[in-house]
Design an enzyme around this catalytic site. Sequence first.
Site, PDB file in Angstrom:
ATOM      1  N   GLY A  72      39.420  68.327 -21.206  1.00  0.00           N
ATOM      2  CA  GLY A  72      39.158  67.288 -22.199  1.00  0.00           C
ATOM      3  C   GLY A  72      38.837  65.956 -21.534  1.00  0.00           C
ATOM      4  O   GLY A  72      37.992  65.192 -22.015  1.00  0.00           O
ATOM      5  N   GLN A 178      42.637  67.090 -30.150  1.00  0.00           N
ATOM      6  CA  GLN A 178      43.850  67.419 -30.916  1.00  0.00           C
ATOM      7  C   GLN A 178      43.544  67.979 -32.302  1.00  0.00           C
ATOM      8  O   GLN A 178      44.483  68.219 -33.071  1.00  0.00           O
ATOM      9  CB  GLN A 178      44.763  66.188 -31.034  1.00  0.00           C
ATOM     10  CG  GLN A 178      45.380  65.748 -29.726  1.00  0.00           C
ATOM     11  CD  GLN A 178      46.393  66.742 -29.151  1.00  0.00           C
ATOM     12  OE1 GLN A 178      46.806  67.705 -29.803  1.00  0.00           O
ATOM     13  NE2 GLN A 178      46.799  66.510 -27.909  1.00  0.00           N
ATOM     14  N   SER A 198      39.257  70.872 -26.010  1.00  0.00           N
ATOM     15  CA  SER A 198      39.880  71.388 -24.790  1.00  0.00           C
ATOM     16  C   SER A 198      40.665  72.661 -25.093  1.00  0.00           C
ATOM     17  O   SER A 198      41.353  72.741 -26.117  1.00  0.00           O
ATOM     18  CB  SER A 198      40.811  70.310 -24.233  1.00  0.00           C
ATOM     19  OG  SER A 198      41.426  70.748 -23.048  1.00  0.00           O
ATOM     20  N   ALA A 199      40.578  73.658 -24.192  1.00  0.00           N
ATOM     21  CA  ALA A 199      41.163  74.973 -24.476  1.00  0.00           C
ATOM     22  C   ALA A 199      42.688  74.988 -24.497  1.00  0.00           C
ATOM     23  O   ALA A 199      43.292  75.678 -25.315  1.00  0.00           O
ATOM     24  CB  ALA A 199      40.659  75.985 -23.438  1.00  0.00           C
ATOM     25  N   HIS A 200      43.326  74.212 -23.609  1.00  0.00           N
ATOM     26  CA  HIS A 200      44.772  74.413 -23.464  1.00  0.00           C
ATOM     27  C   HIS A 200      45.601  73.815 -24.601  1.00  0.00           C
ATOM     28  O   HIS A 200      46.808  74.000 -24.648  1.00  0.00           O
ATOM     29  CB  HIS A 200      45.267  73.931 -22.092  1.00  0.00           C
ATOM     30  CG  HIS A 200      45.377  72.457 -21.902  1.00  0.00           C
ATOM     31  ND1 HIS A 200      46.595  71.822 -21.758  1.00  0.00           N
ATOM     32  CD2 HIS A 200      44.446  71.490 -21.818  1.00  0.00           C
ATOM     33  CE1 HIS A 200      46.393  70.523 -21.567  1.00  0.00           C
ATOM     34  NE2 HIS A 200      45.091  70.301 -21.603  1.00  0.00           N
ATOM     35  N   THR A 236      29.215  75.803 -10.872  1.00  0.00           N
ATOM     36  CA  THR A 236      29.419  77.170 -11.372  1.00  0.00           C
ATOM     37  C   THR A 236      30.494  77.158 -12.445  1.00  0.00           C
ATOM     38  O   THR A 236      31.576  76.595 -12.254  1.00  0.00           O
ATOM     39  CB  THR A 236      29.833  78.095 -10.205  1.00  0.00           C
ATOM     40  OG1 THR A 236      28.788  78.059  -9.237  1.00  0.00           O
ATOM     41  CG2 THR A 236      30.053  79.525 -10.679  1.00  0.00           C
ATOM     42  N   CYS A 324      56.591  55.511 -17.730  1.00  0.00           N
ATOM     43  CA  CYS A 324      57.095  54.737 -16.611  1.00  0.00           C
ATOM     44  C   CYS A 324      55.937  54.441 -15.665  1.00  0.00           C
ATOM     45  O   CYS A 324      55.368  55.344 -15.071  1.00  0.00           O
ATOM     46  CB  CYS A 324      58.181  55.524 -15.897  1.00  0.00           C
ATOM     47  SG  CYS A 324      59.001  54.545 -14.651  1.00  0.00           S
TER      48      CYS A 324
END
Length: 385
Positions: A72, A178, A198-200, A236, A324
Amino acid sequence: MSRRVYLDHNASTPVHPEVLAEMLPYFSERFGNPSSIHAFGREAREGLDGARERVAGYLRVSAPEIVFTSGGTESDNLAVKGLAWARGRGHLITSRIEHHAVLRACQALEGHGFDVTYVGVDEHGMVDPDEVRRAIRPDTIAVSVMHANSEIGTIQPIGEIGRLTRERGIPFHVDAVQTLGKIPFDVGALGIDVLSFSAHKIYGPKGVAGLYVRKGTKMVAVQHGGEHERRRRAGTENVAGIVGLGKAVEVRARDMAAEAGRLAALRDRLVDGLRKGVPEVRLSGHPVQRLPGTASLLFRHVESESLVLGLDLKGIAVSAGSACTSGNVEPSHVLVAMGVPLDWAMGAVRCSLGRSTTAGDIDYVVECAEPLVRKLRAALPVGAA
Ligand SMILES: Cc1ncc(COP(=O)(O)O)c(C=O)c1O
């Protein structure tokens, strides 16, 4: 083993078993380079093309409009920088609550002479399309506004902003990392020119993502090399990952509607449970226009990292809304933009639910949070509360 509850699905999700099963042959027997013309290459190419067709079919766009990337973050960088550099100079509009992949890409462009307007949000984290309209200048070359915010889950009025940009012929990028596979939407009807996903975040693998680029959109490559991805992104392709992304999108298309209702009910159970058990806690983000599985909770006079670590000891994974940086704990830029007072913003904890979340998990979190918050507040220095 002691109980483990994962409520951090906006950070990442486990790979769905059906996704993994489709990916596996591409690590072994179908390992070829998709650019090779021999049989091994053609097998890999088939996987790549199939995934492109699946993603395009889901978005109801054409396959050549899909570009695969490494995440992403890369999709956002390619979109923002690629649109800007295609024009060479000018003015961009984005919001103050974007993911850092967009914000920092915009800051980098400012370093190269581009002008950027960062529009604000209201107390619910909502961008006002009127403010976007007022920010548009004759030299505005791109607008980038996220679909839903990862921290608070507020869903933005993308259709209204898309109408403004479409009328003026300004390219419109939307970060849908999201939302794709979580809520239904129509890319064409919303006036979107470029879309990141994004895939994850949707039970696919990490390190693989995509971009929809509407045919005719002027966008240059950021990464140069071979002729891959119609020269939009050299390198690739991560074939196994892309096959996984294609399958993940297909599984989401099948499961999304049923899951959204279940997640919204569990999210409400969590929010109600915490509100009943814990004094001075509130939900941030928009009360209605929000992702079904995201609850960002503000615990007044609590340090979010202490709460996250305390819950971790109970086997519960949630994320802190503060970060942080160089030894100082800073409230999230999203909550700051919303004007959340510091005594609430420092205690922001995001719970993001997913397909494995059960009512029992939610009740366990509520049960663990109440004594923990009490303990953390009691440990505050006198006068801090
Ligand atoms: C809204 C949004 N955009 C972009 C990203 C970056 O995606 P990736 O982790 O695939 O680089 C994230 C990840 O948290 C996100 O939530």
